[in-house]
Design a protein around this motif. Structure first.
Motif, PDB file in Angstrom:
ATOM      1  N   LEU A 122      27.695  45.644  49.955  1.00  0.00           N
ATOM      2  CA  LEU A 122      27.374  45.910  48.555  1.00  0.00           C
ATOM      3  C   LEU A 122      26.772  47.302  48.361  1.00  0.00           C
ATOM      4  O   LEU A 122      26.995  47.943  47.325  1.00  0.00           O
ATOM      5  CB  LEU A 122      26.425  44.833  48.031  1.00  0.00           C
ATOM      6  CG  LEU A 122      27.033  43.427  47.936  1.00  0.00           C
ATOM      7  CD1 LEU A 122      25.978  42.396  47.580  1.00  0.00           C
ATOM      8  CD2 LEU A 122      28.170  43.391  46.916  1.00  0.00           C
ATOM      9  N   ALA A 123      26.023  47.765  49.343  1.00  0.00           N
ATOM     10  CA  ALA A 123      25.463  49.122  49.256  1.00  0.00           C
ATOM     11  C   ALA A 123      26.588  50.163  49.271  1.00  0.00           C
ATOM     12  O   ALA A 123      26.564  51.131  48.499  1.00  0.00           O
ATOM     13  CB  ALA A 123      24.492  49.366  50.404  1.00  0.00           C
ATOM     14  N   GLU A 124      27.560  49.947  50.138  1.00  0.00           N
ATOM     15  CA  GLU A 124      28.697  50.864  50.195  1.00  0.00           C
ATOM     16  C   GLU A 124      29.447  50.923  48.864  1.00  0.00           C
ATOM     17  O   GLU A 124      29.908  51.989  48.443  1.00  0.00           O
ATOM     18  CB  GLU A 124      29.655  50.430  51.301  1.00  0.00           C
ATOM     19  CG  GLU A 124      29.362  51.035  52.658  1.00  0.00           C
ATOM     20  CD  GLU A 124      30.602  51.055  53.515  1.00  0.00           C
ATOM     21  OE1 GLU A 124      31.105  52.155  53.797  1.00  0.00           O
ATOM     22  OE2 GLU A 124      31.071  49.961  53.878  1.00  0.00           O
ATOM     23  N   LYS A 125      29.554  49.788  48.224  1.00  0.00           N
ATOM     24  CA  LYS A 125      30.265  49.715  46.940  1.00  0.00           C
ATOM     25  C   LYS A 125      29.663  50.646  45.898  1.00  0.00           C
ATOM     26  O   LYS A 125      30.370  51.149  45.020  1.00  0.00           O
ATOM     27  CB  LYS A 125      30.232  48.278  46.396  1.00  0.00           C
ATOM     28  CG  LYS A 125      31.388  47.409  46.822  1.00  0.00           C
ATOM     29  CD  LYS A 125      31.367  46.111  46.014  1.00  0.00           C
ATOM     30  CE  LYS A 125      32.627  45.301  46.269  1.00  0.00           C
ATOM     31  NZ  LYS A 125      32.665  44.087  45.433  1.00  0.00           N
ATOM     32  N   ILE A 126      28.347  50.834  45.951  1.00  0.00           N
ATOM     33  CA  ILE A 126      27.692  51.688  44.951  1.00  0.00           C
ATOM     34  C   ILE A 126      27.290  53.043  45.550  1.00  0.00           C
ATOM     35  O   ILE A 126      26.507  53.777  44.976  1.00  0.00           O
ATOM     36  CB  ILE A 126      26.471  50.983  44.318  1.00  0.00           C
ATOM     37  CG1 ILE A 126      25.422  50.608  45.386  1.00  0.00           C
ATOM     38  CG2 ILE A 126      26.908  49.755  43.534  1.00  0.00           C
ATOM     39  CD1 ILE A 126      24.114  50.094  44.789  1.00  0.00           C
ATOM     40  N   GLY A 127      27.819  53.329  46.733  1.00  0.00           N
ATOM     41  CA  GLY A 127      27.626  54.636  47.331  1.00  0.00           C
ATOM     42  C   GLY A 127      26.234  54.919  47.847  1.00  0.00           C
ATOM     43  O   GLY A 127      25.754  56.053  47.787  1.00  0.00           O
ATOM     44  N   ARG A 128      25.581  53.903  48.371  1.00  0.00           N
ATOM     45  CA  ARG A 128      24.247  54.140  48.918  1.00  0.00           C
ATOM     46  C   ARG A 128      24.110  53.552  50.310  1.00  0.00           C
ATOM     47  O   ARG A 128      24.928  52.739  50.748  1.00  0.00           O
ATOM     48  CB  ARG A 128      23.164  53.593  47.991  1.00  0.00           C
ATOM     49  CG  ARG A 128      23.027  52.079  47.978  1.00  0.00           C
ATOM     50  CD  ARG A 128      21.862  51.624  47.108  1.00  0.00           C
ATOM     51  NE  ARG A 128      20.584  52.153  47.575  1.00  0.00           N
ATOM     52  CZ  ARG A 128      19.407  51.730  47.126  1.00  0.00           C
ATOM     53  NH1 ARG A 128      19.338  50.796  46.188  1.00  0.00           N
ATOM     54  NH2 ARG A 128      18.287  52.231  47.603  1.00  0.00           N
ATOM     55  N   LYS A 129      23.077  53.964  50.988  1.00  0.00           N
ATOM     56  CA  LYS A 129      22.731  53.434  52.309  1.00  0.00           C
ATOM     57  C   LYS A 129      21.367  52.778  52.152  1.00  0.00           C
ATOM     58  O   LYS A 129      20.375  53.474  51.896  1.00  0.00           O
ATOM     59  CB  LYS A 129      22.686  54.579  53.319  1.00  0.00           C
ATOM     60  CG  LYS A 129      22.893  54.189  54.768  1.00  0.00           C
ATOM     61  CD  LYS A 129      22.971  55.441  55.623  1.00  0.00           C
ATOM     62  CE  LYS A 129      23.202  55.111  57.088  1.00  0.00           C
ATOM     63  NZ  LYS A 129      24.579  54.744  57.386  1.00  0.00           N
ATOM     64  N   MET A 130      21.298  51.464  52.264  1.00  0.00           N
ATOM     65  CA  MET A 130      20.066  50.731  51.982  1.00  0.00           C
ATOM     66  C   MET A 130      19.101  50.757  53.169  1.00  0.00           C
ATOM     67  O   MET A 130      19.435  50.276  54.253  1.00  0.00           O
ATOM     68  CB  MET A 130      20.384  49.280  51.623  1.00  0.00           C
ATOM     69  CG  MET A 130      19.160  48.399  51.426  1.00  0.00           C
ATOM     70  SD  MET A 130      18.109  48.913  50.047  1.00  0.00           S
ATOM     71  CE  MET A 130      19.095  48.363  48.651  1.00  0.00           C
ATOM     72  N   PRO A 131      17.903  51.278  52.986  1.00  0.00           N
ATOM     73  CA  PRO A 131      16.885  51.171  54.032  1.00  0.00           C
ATOM     74  C   PRO A 131      16.453  49.715  54.210  1.00  0.00           C
ATOM     75  O   PRO A 131      16.224  49.008  53.228  1.00  0.00           O
ATOM     76  CB  PRO A 131      15.722  52.013  53.485  1.00  0.00           C
ATOM     77  CG  PRO A 131      16.350  52.910  52.460  1.00  0.00           C
ATOM     78  CD  PRO A 131      17.442  52.083  51.849  1.00  0.00           C
ATOM     79  N   VAL A 132      16.365  49.265  55.444  1.00  0.00           N
ATOM     80  CA  VAL A 132      15.933  47.896  55.729  1.00  0.00           C
ATOM     81  C   VAL A 132      14.931  47.893  56.878  1.00  0.00           C
ATOM     82  O   VAL A 132      14.894  48.825  57.688  1.00  0.00           O
ATOM     83  CB  VAL A 132      17.121  46.961  56.088  1.00  0.00           C
ATOM     84  CG1 VAL A 132      18.167  46.952  54.987  1.00  0.00           C
ATOM     85  CG2 VAL A 132      17.752  47.348  57.431  1.00  0.00           C
TER      86      VAL A 132
END
Length: 243
Positions: A122-132
């Motif tokens: 889902l992060a890729e879909k909106i062009g981001r890299k989610m910090p976890v």
């Protein structure tokens, strides 16, 4: 809540915020670090947006919610324009990721490849890299989320390959301990894992954040190496579960 009740609550939050920031600073110095090396995140479960915003006015810049629905209910009411970071710190179901993927700055409770894959997709879909952060069940308690410490290297290896995720550190909640020495042993184990993983220099794994310590034990957590503490009742008072 009446206007008078809000005023009393606001005063309590102001005083508590000062006490907590002072205690964090003192613990940081005892651990050989600077106060600014420690991030104070407020755990806002059951706390109204009005009270959260007052804490933001006092200087708070990091808030963490346990439940997606509660986060969404408050989202439009929070003063995000003050430079506030919203994070998920509670168990997250894969079917709830879609609601918060564009709204939070970090998900602290990743404990499975399945959840990580959905966050990444889902992060890729909106062009981001989610910090976890990877949640570690340091005490091996069945009632808590998190991965067993022994399984951490394998999980990291798999998650690090996902394109929509960036592993920024570890999170843990130790068991309730009668003795400070036992508590500090759990915290020290987490810090050692944090240091060991950092030394491996794994691609896409950045050990920048060690999130551990809550209202009852944040000073001890800092002394044992925490870089972030998650504080709720010491700031806001007892939780109101009728909300």
């Amino acid at each position: 809540m009446t206007e008078k009740c809000f005023e009393e609550r606001f005063r309590d939050v102001e005083e508590n915020y000062k006490v907590i920031t002072n205690r964090i600073a003192e613990a940081a110095v005892r651990s050989g670090r600077k106060p600014e090396d420690i991030t104070f995140l407020a755990a806002t479960k059951t706390v109204s947006a009005e009270v959260i915003n007052h804490a933001i006015g006092c200087g708070l810049r990091f808030i963490g919610e346990n439940r997606v629905q509660e986060f969404m209910d408050k989202y439009e009411k929070i003063d995000w324009d003050k430079g506030v970071s919203g994070q998920i710190i509670g168990r997250l179901q894969t079917n709830k990721v879609k609601y918060i993927i564009d709204k939070v700055d970090c998900i602290q409770s990743v404990d499975s490849v399945k959840l990580a894959k959905e966050i990444s997709r889902l992060a890729e879909k909106i062009g981001r890299k989610m910090p976890v952060l990877i949640e570690v069940n340091i005490g091996g308690e069945e009632s808590k989320g998190g991965i067993e410490k022994a399984a951490l290297p394998e999980l990291l290896e798999e998650i690090a390959m996902l394109p929509g995720i960036q592993v920024n550190g570890l999170m843990a909640i130790p068991p309730i301990c009668a003795e400070k020495s036992a508590l500090c042993n759990y915290f020290s184990q987490m810090h050692q894992s944090f240091i060991d993983i950092r030394a491996k220099k794994i691609d896409n794994v950045f050990m920048n954040c060690l999130s551990m310590g809550m209202s009852s034990d944040y000073a001890e957590a800092i002394e044992c190496g925490a870089t972030m503490v998650r504080i709720g009742s010491s700031l806001f008072g007892p939780r109101d579960y009728t909300r």
